[in-house]
Design a protein around this motif. Sequence first.
Motif, mmCIF file in Angstrom:
data_model
loop_
_atom_site.group_PDB
_atom_site.id
_atom_site.type_symbol
_atom_site.label_atom_id
_atom_site.label_comp_id
_atom_site.label_asym_id
_atom_site.label_seq_id
_atom_site.Cartn_x
_atom_site.Cartn_y
_atom_site.Cartn_z
ATOM 1 N N ARG A 189 0.826 -1.208 0.000
ATOM 2 C CA ARG A 189 0.000 0.000 0.000
ATOM 3 C C ARG A 189 0.859 1.257 0.000
ATOM 4 N NH1 ARG A 189 -2.786 3.003 4.247
ATOM 5 N NH2 ARG A 189 -4.700 3.915 3.407
ATOM 6 N N TYR A 190 2.103 1.127 0.468
ATOM 7 C CA TYR A 190 2.980 2.286 0.635
ATOM 8 C C TYR A 190 4.076 2.368 -0.425
ATOM 9 C CZ TYR A 190 0.615 2.068 5.088
ATOM 10 O OH TYR A 190 -0.366 2.001 6.059
ATOM 11 N N THR A 191 4.367 1.278 -1.068
ATOM 12 C CA THR A 191 5.340 1.260 -2.166
ATOM 13 C C THR A 191 4.971 0.131 -3.113
ATOM 14 O OG1 THR A 191 7.629 0.767 -2.787
ATOM 15 C CG2 THR A 191 6.901 -0.039 -0.647
ATOM 16 N N ARG A 192 5.130 0.371 -4.397
ATOM 17 C CA ARG A 192 4.792 -0.667 -5.372
ATOM 18 C C ARG A 192 5.819 -1.797 -5.373
ATOM 19 N NH1 ARG A 192 4.215 4.008 -8.557
ATOM 20 N NH2 ARG A 192 5.759 3.384 -10.108
ATOM 21 N N HIS A 193 6.939 -1.571 -4.726
ATOM 22 C CA HIS A 193 8.005 -2.579 -4.723
ATOM 23 C C HIS A 193 8.688 -2.640 -3.357
ATOM 24 C CE1 HIS A 193 7.531 -2.917 -9.069
ATOM 25 N NE2 HIS A 193 7.554 -1.602 -9.122
ATOM 26 N N LEU A 230 17.656 -2.331 -9.669
ATOM 27 C CA LEU A 230 16.313 -2.624 -9.173
ATOM 28 C C LEU A 230 15.266 -1.662 -9.710
ATOM 29 C CD1 LEU A 230 17.173 -3.382 -5.434
ATOM 30 C CD2 LEU A 230 16.398 -5.032 -7.139
ATOM 31 N N THR A 231 15.656 -0.424 -9.924
ATOM 32 C CA THR A 231 14.664 0.575 -10.329
ATOM 33 C C THR A 231 14.607 0.818 -11.827
ATOM 34 O OG1 THR A 231 16.287 2.341 -9.927
ATOM 35 C CG2 THR A 231 14.781 1.797 -8.124
ATOM 36 N N LYS A 232 15.745 0.676 -12.526
ATOM 37 C CA LYS A 232 15.783 1.106 -13.926
ATOM 38 C C LYS A 232 16.128 -0.001 -14.923
ATOM 39 C CE LYS A 232 15.048 5.412 -12.792
ATOM 40 N NZ LYS A 232 13.746 6.061 -13.105
ATOM 41 N N VAL A 233 16.752 -1.087 -14.473
ATOM 42 C CA VAL A 233 17.275 -2.061 -15.431
ATOM 43 C C VAL A 233 16.460 -3.348 -15.438
ATOM 44 C CG1 VAL A 233 19.327 -3.325 -16.194
ATOM 45 C CG2 VAL A 233 19.583 -1.063 -15.141
ATOM 46 N N THR A 234 16.615 -4.170 -14.399
ATOM 47 C CA THR A 234 15.988 -5.504 -14.434
ATOM 48 C C THR A 234 14.822 -5.665 -13.470
ATOM 49 O OG1 THR A 234 17.514 -6.340 -12.752
ATOM 50 C CG2 THR A 234 18.183 -6.568 -15.050
ATOM 51 N N GLY A 235 14.614 -4.717 -12.566
ATOM 52 C CA GLY A 235 13.613 -4.900 -11.538
ATOM 53 C C GLY A 235 12.284 -4.254 -11.833
ATOM 54 N N ALA A 236 12.056 -3.098 -11.227
ATOM 55 C CA ALA A 236 10.751 -2.452 -11.278
ATOM 56 C C ALA A 236 10.298 -2.122 -12.694
ATOM 57 C CB ALA A 236 10.784 -1.183 -10.428
ATOM 58 N N SER A 237 11.214 -1.625 -13.523
ATOM 59 C CA SER A 237 10.802 -1.194 -14.868
ATOM 60 C C SER A 237 10.268 -2.350 -15.695
ATOM 61 C CB SER A 237 11.974 -0.516 -15.582
ATOM 62 O OG SER A 237 13.082 -1.405 -15.698
ATOM 63 N N ARG A 255 -0.657 5.676 -9.848
ATOM 64 C CA ARG A 255 -0.893 7.086 -9.537
ATOM 65 C C ARG A 255 -0.959 7.350 -8.030
ATOM 66 N NH1 ARG A 255 -3.924 7.056 -14.441
ATOM 67 N NH2 ARG A 255 -5.805 6.301 -13.405
ATOM 68 N N ARG A 256 -1.447 6.386 -7.266
ATOM 69 C CA ARG A 256 -1.635 6.641 -5.841
ATOM 70 C C ARG A 256 -0.532 6.055 -4.948
ATOM 71 N NH1 ARG A 256 -5.612 2.454 -6.629
ATOM 72 N NH2 ARG A 256 -5.159 0.618 -5.320
ATOM 73 N N THR A 257 0.369 5.250 -5.525
ATOM 74 C CA THR A 257 1.350 4.532 -4.705
ATOM 75 C C THR A 257 2.764 4.872 -5.125
ATOM 76 O OG1 THR A 257 -0.254 2.712 -4.604
ATOM 77 C CG2 THR A 257 1.964 2.266 -3.796
ATOM 78 N N SER A 258 3.610 5.134 -4.145
ATOM 79 C CA SER A 258 5.013 5.441 -4.404
ATOM 80 C C SER A 258 5.678 4.292 -5.170
ATOM 81 C CB SER A 258 5.752 5.674 -3.085
ATOM 82 O OG SER A 258 7.145 5.783 -3.284
ATOM 83 N N GLY A 259 6.586 4.643 -6.079
ATOM 84 C CA GLY A 259 7.222 3.620 -6.900
ATOM 85 C C GLY A 259 8.326 2.864 -6.200
ATOM 86 N N PHE A 260 8.923 3.459 -5.166
ATOM 87 C CA PHE A 260 10.068 2.803 -4.538
ATOM 88 C C PHE A 260 10.121 3.064 -3.028
ATOM 89 C CE2 PHE A 260 14.733 2.210 -3.797
ATOM 90 C CZ PHE A 260 14.794 0.888 -4.212
ATOM 91 N N ILE A 261 10.373 4.299 -2.622
ATOM 92 C CA ILE A 261 10.465 4.626 -1.197
ATOM 93 C C ILE A 261 9.063 4.596 -0.580
ATOM 94 C CG2 ILE A 261 11.124 6.400 0.465
ATOM 95 C CD1 ILE A 261 13.173 7.380 -1.584
ATOM 96 N N PRO A 262 8.864 3.892 0.517
ATOM 97 C CA PRO A 262 7.530 3.819 1.142
ATOM 98 C C PRO A 262 7.022 5.207 1.570
ATOM 99 C CG PRO A 262 8.983 2.134 2.038
ATOM 100 C CD PRO A 262 9.839 3.046 1.222
#
Length: 267
Positions: A189-193, A230-237, A255-262
């Motif tokens: 709920r606080y971070t997508r990852h 984790l954020t730009k190469v093999t993980g979240a993206s 739109r409603r949830t942070s992409g990384f930092i909670p």
Amino acid sequence: MIDNDLSQTVASLIGGLSTVVAFMALGLGLAQLQKKLTVVDTMWGIGFVLVALQAAFVASGGDGDSSIRWILLAMVGVWGLRLAWYLHRRNNGQAEDPRYADLAERDGRSFTRVALTRVFLPEGIAMFLVATPIMVGVNNLEVSTPLLVLGVLVWAVGLFFEAVGDAQLAAFKADPANKGKIMDQGLWRYTRHPNYFGDACVWAGIWIVVAGSSVGLATIISPLAMTLFLTKVTGASLNEKGMKKTKPGYDEYVRRTSGFIPLPPKR
């Protein structure tokens, strides 16, 4: 600034590189036999544990503080073995991960070349870079107590987010009533990852523990590289590209949830 046994550090780096090359070659062979690239996921955590073991062994012949060897080995061992076991249970008996299947299909080359050039070689390079604080830190001649306390705290926060996030996601997927739904409960709920955020914190914590020496401080490339992967190469993206295609309503979740930092969800 804490001193470091530089001669032993060089030996640890050479030993670590040899360990990574041998382990990734083994992984390439297993992927060939199974015709599945997903095997690299389980190997990721185990590889770091092996690098930590060899580094501790090499450092035992030098003047480094023995306590930091055990501390670092424990930090990497707990993180790496938990991650490997979780991913093995998740992937065992399943079809190829869609990310890898899409990669192999789009590349258009032989399976072996795709596995080598797009998976095992990049992952091996990443593993060596991320593991540099371990190979360097085991040869620090002293332990900085303030950095040790701070580093272990950051590591523990990371392990919590990764382990709890993984457990919450596994429980969500195990419930048939959630099929086709988006996981937006608990830490999600606080971070997508939360698992990726946790991973980044784990390696930031490990780096902090060894940053008392100048050569240890220089290994800041480790948490920076891990966070970038984790954020730009093999993980979240890569993960989010697939989610947007298969999960209705995922754009609203973004739109409603942070992409990384909670952070608290937006209204």
